[in-house]
Write a protein that holds these residues in place. Sequence first.
Motif, PDB file in Angstrom:
ATOM      1  N   THR A 153      38.466  34.302  43.452  1.00 28.15           N
ATOM      2  CA  THR A 153      39.848  34.418  42.756  1.00 28.15           C
ATOM      3  C   THR A 153      40.458  33.240  42.919  1.00 28.15           C
ATOM      4  OG1 THR A 153      40.977  35.410  44.903  1.00 28.15           O
ATOM      5  CG2 THR A 153      40.171  36.741  43.196  1.00 28.15           C
ATOM      6  N   GLU A 208      39.691  30.276  41.866  1.00 35.43           N
ATOM      7  CA  GLU A 208      39.620  29.319  40.868  1.00 35.43           C
ATOM      8  C   GLU A 208      40.646  29.690  39.828  1.00 35.43           C
ATOM      9  OE1 GLU A 208      37.485  26.912  41.012  1.00 35.43           O
ATOM     10  OE2 GLU A 208      36.669  27.284  42.691  1.00 35.43           O
ATOM     11  N   LEU A 209      41.397  30.809  39.893  1.00 33.37           N
ATOM     12  CA  LEU A 209      42.232  31.209  39.118  1.00 33.37           C
ATOM     13  C   LEU A 209      43.610  30.688  39.087  1.00 33.37           C
ATOM     14  CD1 LEU A 209      41.307  35.136  39.191  1.00 33.37           C
ATOM     15  CD2 LEU A 209      40.756  33.766  37.346  1.00 33.37           C
ATOM     16  N   LYS A 242      47.443  34.414  38.137  1.00 31.14           N
ATOM     17  CA  LYS A 242      46.243  35.525  37.975  1.00 31.14           C
ATOM     18  C   LYS A 242      45.859  35.780  39.153  1.00 31.14           C
ATOM     19  CE  LYS A 242      45.370  34.542  33.176  1.00 31.14           C
ATOM     20  NZ  LYS A 242      44.521  34.183  32.174  1.00 31.14           N
ATOM     21  N   ARG A 243      45.819  34.828  40.201  1.00 29.22           N
ATOM     22  CA  ARG A 243      45.171  34.867  41.468  1.00 29.22           C
ATOM     23  C   ARG A 243      45.628  36.168  42.160  1.00 29.22           C
ATOM     24  NH1 ARG A 243      46.676  30.142  44.275  1.00 29.22           N
ATOM     25  NH2 ARG A 243      45.452  29.054  42.810  1.00 29.22           N
ATOM     26  N   ALA A 276      44.749  39.204  40.853  1.00 26.08           N
ATOM     27  CA  ALA A 276      43.479  39.656  41.091  1.00 26.08           C
ATOM     28  C   ALA A 276      43.000  39.988  42.456  1.00 26.08           C
ATOM     29  CB  ALA A 276      42.409  38.498  40.794  1.00 26.08           C
TER      30      ALA A 276
END
Length: 92
Positions: A69, A71-72, A76-77, A80
């Motif tokens: 996660t 990388e988001l 969004k992280r 997630a």
Amino acid sequence: MSEASDSTDWKTIAMQLARRVNFAVTNLKSNGGGMLDLNTGKITGWREYMAEGLEMIPGIVVDREILATLELPPSKRKKAQAAIREARKASQ
């Protein structure tokens, strides 16, 4: 001292971690980057590369699901990671 700790190759672990820290320091200014395996052509992202190094230490396990996660984008992280935690709570 246990047998597992007696057989741990701390010198190799220290060298691998030193390589990874050097890589991280060298690449701190970039958002991406990875290590290229010249034998296979596979690129390992820097976060995965660091996780692999940390997991050489006995008893250390990196949460790969949460790691992915990172990388988001931040909004969004967080969503997630919250979903992962909720799913884990529900499965217990």
